[in-house]
Design a protein around this motif. Structure first.
Motif, PDB file in Angstrom:
ATOM      1  N   LEU A  66      24.474  -6.790 -21.178  1.00 38.23           N
ATOM      2  CA  LEU A  66      24.764  -7.978 -21.682  1.00 38.23           C
ATOM      3  C   LEU A  66      25.509  -9.330 -19.820  1.00 38.23           C
ATOM      4  CD1 LEU A  66      28.046  -7.070 -24.066  1.00 38.23           C
ATOM      5  CD2 LEU A  66      25.246  -7.974 -24.022  1.00 38.23           C
ATOM      6  N   ILE A  67      25.150  -7.939 -19.265  1.00 38.33           N
ATOM      7  CA  ILE A  67      25.153  -8.564 -17.823  1.00 38.33           C
ATOM      8  C   ILE A  67      24.111  -8.214 -16.600  1.00 38.33           C
ATOM      9  CG2 ILE A  67      27.790  -9.203 -18.398  1.00 38.33           C
ATOM     10  CD1 ILE A  67      28.473  -7.077 -16.027  1.00 38.33           C
TER      11      ILE A  67
ATOM     12  N   LEU B  60      37.167 -12.426 -17.516  1.00 34.18           N
ATOM     13  CA  LEU B  60      35.689 -13.107 -17.733  1.00 34.18           C
ATOM     14  C   LEU B  60      37.350 -14.193 -18.524  1.00 34.18           C
ATOM     15  CD1 LEU B  60      33.135 -11.520 -19.697  1.00 34.18           C
ATOM     16  CD2 LEU B  60      33.249 -12.178 -17.383  1.00 34.18           C
TER      17      LEU B  60
ATOM     18  N   SER C 264      35.363 -10.839  -9.851  1.00 40.02           N
ATOM     19  CA  SER C 264      34.340  -9.112 -10.429  1.00 40.02           C
ATOM     20  C   SER C 264      33.690  -8.992  -8.872  1.00 40.02           C
ATOM     21  CB  SER C 264      32.572  -9.791 -10.625  1.00 40.02           C
ATOM     22  OG  SER C 264      31.048  -9.204 -10.417  1.00 40.02           O
TER      23      SER C 264
ATOM     24  N   ASN D 297      24.831 -14.513 -21.335  1.00 40.97           N
ATOM     25  CA  ASN D 297      24.173 -12.971 -22.344  1.00 40.97           C
ATOM     26  C   ASN D 297      25.837 -13.033 -22.823  1.00 40.97           C
ATOM     27  OD1 ASN D 297      21.639 -13.375 -21.478  1.00 40.97           O
ATOM     28  ND2 ASN D 297      21.579 -11.901 -20.476  1.00 40.97           N
ATOM     29  N   ILE D 298      26.321 -12.592 -22.705  1.00 42.15           N
ATOM     30  CA  ILE D 298      27.381 -12.763 -22.867  1.00 42.15           C
ATOM     31  C   ILE D 298      28.639 -12.859 -24.578  1.00 42.15           C
ATOM     32  CG2 ILE D 298      30.172 -11.938 -22.827  1.00 42.15           C
ATOM     33  CD1 ILE D 298      29.984 -11.384 -19.912  1.00 42.15           C
TER      34      ILE D 298
ATOM     35  N   HIS E 241      27.429 -11.465  -9.062  1.00 37.52           N
ATOM     36  CA  HIS E 241      27.603 -12.212  -9.042  1.00 37.52           C
ATOM     37  C   HIS E 241      26.974 -12.269 -10.268  1.00 37.52           C
ATOM     38  CE1 HIS E 241      27.798 -16.547 -10.283  1.00 37.52           C
ATOM     39  NE2 HIS E 241      26.286 -16.370 -10.273  1.00 37.52           N
ATOM     40  N   PHE E 242      26.929 -12.971 -11.617  1.00 39.11           N
ATOM     41  CA  PHE E 242      26.411 -12.156 -13.344  1.00 39.11           C
ATOM     42  C   PHE E 242      26.909 -14.125 -13.523  1.00 39.11           C
ATOM     43  CE2 PHE E 242      30.131  -9.918 -13.312  1.00 39.11           C
ATOM     44  CZ  PHE E 242      30.889 -10.389 -14.459  1.00 39.11           C
ATOM     45  N   SER E 243      26.054 -13.963 -14.731  1.00 40.69           N
ATOM     46  CA  SER E 243      26.416 -14.910 -15.932  1.00 40.69           C
ATOM     47  C   SER E 243      26.895 -14.548 -17.564  1.00 40.69           C
ATOM     48  CB  SER E 243      24.759 -15.991 -15.494  1.00 40.69           C
ATOM     49  OG  SER E 243      25.379 -16.716 -16.753  1.00 40.69           O
ATOM     50  N   GLY E 244      27.713 -15.682 -17.725  1.00 46.44           N
ATOM     51  CA  GLY E 244      28.147 -15.283 -18.824  1.00 46.44           C
ATOM     52  C   GLY E 244      27.232 -15.694 -20.241  1.00 46.44           C
TER      53      GLY E 244
ATOM     54  N   SER F 184      24.178  -7.286 -11.978  1.00 45.21           N
ATOM     55  CA  SER F 184      25.490  -7.189 -11.726  1.00 45.21           C
ATOM     56  C   SER F 184      25.010  -5.676 -10.875  1.00 45.21           C
ATOM     57  CB  SER F 184      26.200  -7.383 -12.176  1.00 45.21           C
ATOM     58  OG  SER F 184      26.113  -5.866 -13.876  1.00 45.21           O
TER      59      SER F 184
ATOM     60  N   VAL G  78      33.029 -16.823 -15.608  1.00 45.30           N
ATOM     61  CA  VAL G  78      33.290 -15.272 -14.904  1.00 45.30           C
ATOM     62  C   VAL G  78      34.484 -15.853 -13.870  1.00 45.30           C
ATOM     63  CG1 VAL G  78      32.280 -13.714 -13.370  1.00 45.30           C
ATOM     64  CG2 VAL G  78      30.821 -14.887 -15.512  1.00 45.30           C
TER      65      VAL G  78
END
Length: 483
Positions: free
Chosen positions: A320-321, A379, A418, A427-428, A422-425, A324, A415
């Protein structure tokens, strides 16, 4: 007295509520409920009459042997019957209780002495049969601090018949002029009964109201203010109690509490009682439960079925992230989520659903084989959802809680922190509809307790959603042995 218990039962449950102009919580007794109260009152009256304490009666009477002073003592009821009992609501006035054909058969000890120059006295036992009709109207108002009062505002007492039969002493003689004694007893009862009944009921009723605790303890340091916001409303087909319905934490009331006027549809009349929970009361509960830290949940893989496609481990969450380093740093390891509601939830009640806006922080940890935890990310979630509710009777109390029928209409994810890059939210957000309903349901699995009174059991409760409020309709059973 029966009427004291009757009025206390009704008002205790109805007010079972700052004094705002509009109520946050309303309880309504319908005609069906009044019919149940009528049946209950008839049973209660018969028991009360059978065991009532009758004070000694003293009086004077003119007889063929001159003026006498008499005393009836140790009066005890042998049997009691009630031909009919009716309870009705007088619009704008109160509850009217009327009985007819109340017959009492009693025994007592008698003693008399005459007033003549030559003093004569005698004593023995006596059988009495008395038939009366009684009508009382009781009402309730509100004190300055929101407590209810209970008082009798009208009393009618009519002695239909008195029969006496003497035993002992020169009873053969006294029975010849028993009509004189019967008339004296009837006059005495007729003149004094209402004042004594009213005095007793007002004293006992007010004592019961003063001991009624309208600050309900619903959890550690959480209270529900159920003081009245105005005097109870008496209409021809219902009795209504309008109460504050505001939650507080450590005796500090919720800040956002402004109930709107409540409109009750006429079609809600099929059950004995209706309790109306407004948006203001629901939002007050949300604010206080959030402030107290009770809207917090720890989730591990143990709470998720092994057959579910979603598993709480690093392999699933890493999918989902993307971007990462979760999977590479912690391959195939279990995870723990701690979800905390960070702001007071906002609820809106509509006729088809309950909408909510809930802000949470979701903190994720990796669980090592030895049980130790490593923090990985935080999150921020803002969830616009529709909720389902359940209501049920558990251990003598009524609870209102969330069902699993929760749908996320829109979810915003940020986010906040972390350690896995770094990752985007984005997909969450797609996962929210699947995971968040489970999270929200777990936050309040037991539900919020709805106020009740001792010895009252709810039967077949159900929820009807209205605009700005929800109605909990229920029948009840009252166990007099516990009162």
């Amino acid at each position: 007295m029966m009427e004291t218990k009757l009025l206390t039962v009704c008002l205790s449950f109805l007010v079972s509520v700052s004094l705002a102009n509009n109520p946050g919580f309303v309880v309504r007794l319908t005609e069906h409920g009044l019919q149940y109260v009528r049946d209950l009152a008839l049973q209660l009256l018969r028991e009360e009459l059978q065991h009532m304490d009758i004070p000694d009666q003293r009086g004077e009477s003119g007889t063929p042997i001159g003026k006498i002073d008499y005393t009836l003592s140790s009066i005890r009821v042998e049997s009691a019957t009630v031909a009919s009992l009716d309870i009705s609501l007088d619009s704008g006035s109160g509850i009217r209780v009327s009985t007819s054909g109340v017959s009492l058969r009693m025994k007592a000890d008698w003693r008399y002495k005459n007033r003549g120059f030559i003093h004569i006295s005698d004593h023995g036992s006596i059988d009495l049969a008395i038939a009366v009709d009684l009508s009382l109207t009781g009402t309730s108002e509100m004190t300055a601090n929101g407590q209810p009062t209970a008082s009798v505002v009208r009393c009618e007492f009519n002695v239909q018949n008195v029969d006496v039969h003497f035993h002992g002493g020169a009873s053969w003689l006294y029975n010849l002029f028993s009509g004189h004694v019967e008339k004296a007893i009837k006059t005495n009862l007729q003149s004094q009964a209402c004042s004594k009944i009213t005095e007793t009921l007002n004293r006992n009723g007010q004592k019961a109201m003063e001991t009624l605790d309208l600050i309900e303890e619903v959890g550690n340091d959480i209270q529900l203010d159920l003081r009245l916001v105005q005097s109870p409303i008496f209409e021809s087909n219902y009795l209504e109690s309008l109460q504050k319905g505001q939650f507080s934490y450590h005796k500090s009331p919720s800040l956002n509490f402004s109930p709107q006027p409540l409109s009750v549809p006429t079609y809600l009349s099929g059950q004995m009682f209706y309790m109306f929970v407004t948006e203001a009361m629901l939002n007050s509960a949300g604010e206080v439960y959030q402030k107290s830290g009770k809207l917090k949940l720890k989730i591990t893989s143990d709470e998720i079925s092994s057959s579910s496609f979603f598993q709480l481990n690093t392999d699933t969450i890493a999918g989902l992230i993307p971007g990462s380093t979760l999977k590479s740093k912690f391959p195939n390891m279990g995870m723990q989520l701690v979800v905390t509601v960070t702001q007071a939830p906002k609820f809106t009640i509509c006729t088809d659903s309950i909408k909510s806006v809930i802000s949470t922080d979701m903190i994720a940890y990796v669980i090592h084989p030895d049980g130790n935890l490593t923090y990985v990310f935080t999150l921020g979630l803002v969830l616009n959802s529709t909720l389902g509710l359940w209501v049920e009777n558990t251990d003598g109390r009524l609870y209102l809680g969330l069902t699993k029928n929760i749908t996320v209409i829109h979810g915003a994810v940020t986010v906040k922190d972390s350690i896995i890059g770094h990752f985007s939210g984005e997909n969450i957000e797609a996962w929210l509809n699947l995971g968040v309903p489970f999270i929200l349901h777990g936050i309040q699995t037991k539900g919020i307790p709805i106020p009740t009174v001792r010895a009252l059991t709810f039967v077949d409760p159900h929820i009807t959603l209205l605009e700005g409020s929800l109605a909990i309709g229920t029948d009840v059973k009252y166990d007099m042995s516990q009162s």
